[in-house]
Design an enzyme around this catalytic site. Structure first.
Site, short mmCIF file in Angstrom:
data_model
loop_
_atom_site.label_atom_id
_atom_site.label_comp_id
_atom_site.label_asym_id
_atom_site.label_seq_id
_atom_site.Cartn_x
_atom_site.Cartn_y
_atom_site.Cartn_z
N GLU A 180 1.75 -3.96 7.61
CA GLU A 180 0.88 -3.09 7.90
C GLU A 180 1.37 -2.34 9.43
OE1 GLU A 180 -1.53 -1.62 6.16
OE2 GLU A 180 -0.92 -2.51 4.23
N ASP A 215 0.24 9.21 3.91
CA ASP A 215 0.06 8.73 2.37
C ASP A 215 -1.06 9.34 1.66
OD1 ASP A 215 -2.15 7.45 3.63
OD2 ASP A 215 -1.42 5.47 3.11
N THR A 253 -5.10 5.94 8.87
CA THR A 253 -4.83 4.53 8.73
C THR A 253 -5.22 3.75 9.88
OG1 THR A 253 -3.60 4.61 6.56
CG2 THR A 253 -3.31 2.87 7.98
#
Length: 281
Positions: free
Chosen positions: A62, A80, A85
């Site tokens: 990640e 994405d 995120t």
């Protein structure tokens, strides 16, 4: 013949030695040790040391770092389709788990700087929009990472929505620590259920079950884990936002082939072109 003092002592020593051998044999039977060196004790992923290792493995994928605790402040839009995120496992503004983190934080620390963004987070859920968020929100997120209550909110949401259900499902399937981690990482990347443009954990697991039985159904664990990883690779291929399968092929698949069902260290793997290693503890 009347026994001598020496013979009595020898008899007592022999009895003591026999008792010690019996006790040692019982301990070996209870612990499942066969005397072979290097065998790893069976420990579930929710063991603190194993959970720490799981977080390092997830962080390598990640955040390209083993230092997962440095990721509480992380936040960006990685393009994405899921908005921002952020945090220790990649909570997203578009999927709703980022909203859940901020709601937990607001409950623990009313009036915190992120609380005022709750209406905007609710409005952008299900989209990649930044409406009402932007730089002021990302700056507030990064600053909040110094607050233990905010870090606890991230930990709690990780456990509630990802770690605990993944480990519980894996235990039900009879999987070892490695299998439990493979389930957990799939939860982190794909979520539990299918969404538009994304195949979820439940569908991936059904695909694996169609090819192999897990240990709880009498199957071979390594064969089942390969089937699960095959199903996950197929799921990644269907997602426009994910194309790289190194998280599976040069990390988790490697551990399965090496037979590291207890996530025995040292572990060496590659993900997204970078090499990582965790040595023995």
């Amino acid at each position: 013949m009347k026994p001598t003092v020496r013979s009595l002592a020898a008899s007592a020593a022999l009895t003591a030695a026999s008792a010690a051998l019996t006790a040692a044999t019982a301990v070996l039977a209870l612990t499942g040790c066969s005397g072979a060196s290097g065998s790893a004790p069976e420990t579930d992923l929710d063991d603190p040391a194993k959970k720490q290792l799981a977080m390092q493995l997830v962080s390598s994928a990640e955040n390209s770092s083993l230092d997962w605790k440095a990721q509480y402040k992380y936040i960006e839009d990685i393009g994405d389709g899921r908005g921002y995120t952020a945090g220790i496992i990649g909570f997203c503004s578009g999927t709703g788990d980022m909203l859940a983190v901020v709601e937990r934080y607001a409950a623990a620390r009313p009036g915190n700087p992120l609380e005022r963004y709750l209406p905007a987070l609710r409005a952008v859920k299900g989209s990649d929009a930044h409406t009402g968020l932007g730089a002021p929100f990302t700056d507030a997120w990064a600053r909040a990472a110094s607050d233990p209550a905010f870090r606890s909110a991230q930990d709690a949401e990780r456990d509630h929505s990802y770690f605990d259900p993944a480990v519980e499902r894996a235990k039900d399937d009879g999987l070892s620590a490695l299998g439990q981690f493979i389930y957990y990482d799939a939860y982190v990347m794909h979520g539990h259920g299918d969404t538009e443009g994304s195949v979820g954990f439940a569908t991936i697991r059904r695909g694996a079950l169609a090819k192999a039985d897990p240990p709880a159904r009498g199957g071979d664990e390594e064969a089942y884990l390969h089937a699960f990883l095959d199903a996950r690779v197929a799921a990644i291929a269907k997602e426009p936002s994910h194309t790289d399968t190194s998280r599976v092929e040069t990390a988790q698949r490697v551990f399965v082939r090496e037979g590291r069902l207890q996530l025995e260290t040292p572990l060496r793997w590659r993900v997204y072109g970078e090499s990582f290693r965790v040595d023995g503890r």
